[in-house]
Design a protein around this motif. Structure first.
Motif, short mmCIF file in Angstrom:
data_model
loop_
_atom_site.label_atom_id
_atom_site.label_comp_id
_atom_site.label_asym_id
_atom_site.label_seq_id
_atom_site.Cartn_x
_atom_site.Cartn_y
_atom_site.Cartn_z
N VAL A 82 0.84 -1.20 0.00
CA VAL A 82 0.00 0.00 0.00
C VAL A 82 0.87 1.25 0.00
O VAL A 82 0.63 2.20 -0.75
CB VAL A 82 -0.95 -0.01 1.21
N ARG A 83 1.92 1.24 0.81
CA ARG A 83 2.82 2.39 0.87
C ARG A 83 3.54 2.59 -0.46
O ARG A 83 3.69 3.72 -0.94
CB ARG A 83 3.83 2.15 1.99
N LEU A 84 3.96 1.50 -1.07
CA LEU A 84 4.62 1.57 -2.37
C LEU A 84 3.68 2.10 -3.44
O LEU A 84 4.07 2.91 -4.28
CB LEU A 84 5.15 0.19 -2.75
N ASP A 85 2.41 1.68 -3.38
CA ASP A 85 1.43 2.16 -4.35
C ASP A 85 1.21 3.65 -4.21
O ASP A 85 1.09 4.37 -5.20
CB ASP A 85 0.12 1.40 -4.17
N LYS A 124 2.06 9.13 -6.40
CA LYS A 124 2.58 10.50 -6.30
C LYS A 124 3.57 10.80 -7.40
O LYS A 124 3.56 11.89 -7.98
CB LYS A 124 3.23 10.72 -4.92
N LEU A 125 4.45 9.85 -7.71
CA LEU A 125 5.41 10.06 -8.79
C LEU A 125 4.71 10.17 -10.13
O LEU A 125 5.12 10.97 -10.98
CB LEU A 125 6.42 8.91 -8.82
N GLU A 126 3.68 9.39 -10.35
CA GLU A 126 2.93 9.47 -11.61
C GLU A 126 2.23 10.82 -11.76
O GLU A 126 2.16 11.39 -12.84
CB GLU A 126 1.90 8.34 -11.70
N GLN A 127 1.71 11.35 -10.65
CA GLN A 127 1.05 12.65 -10.69
C GLN A 127 2.05 13.77 -10.99
O GLN A 127 1.71 14.74 -11.67
CB GLN A 127 0.33 12.93 -9.38
N ARG A 128 3.25 13.64 -10.50
CA ARG A 128 4.27 14.65 -10.78
C ARG A 128 4.70 14.62 -12.24
O ARG A 128 5.04 15.64 -12.81
CB ARG A 128 5.51 14.41 -9.91
#
Length: 78
Positions: free
Chosen positions: A63-66, A71-75
């Protein structure tokens, strides 16, 4: 959205396993030295507890990794 689906799927799987454990505790048909040892000393609960802790650790890690990946995808999106 993906996290909620994953959590609900994991929770459903946990409840199904819990019901299997409950029914397995009622049926004491397996006889053997290992099973009798674990059941007589109450160590079967330690084994089940360790397995649950490991399972929860893996789920929390995923879950933490997801969340980090989301967040990286949104950036990356302009």
């Amino acid at each position: 959205m993906i996290v909620r689906k994953a959590l609900s799927g994991c929770f459903t799987l946990f409840l199904m396993c819990l019901s299997l454990l409950a029914s397995a505790q009622q049926q004491n048909t397996e006889k053997g030295p290992v099973n009798e040892f674990f059941r007589s000393n109450g160590k079967i609960y330690v084994v089940v507890g360790v397995l649950v802790i490991i399972f929860l650790g893996i789920v929390l890690f995923l879950v933490r990794l997801d969340r980090k990946i989301s967040k990286l995808e949104q950036r990356q999106q302009p």
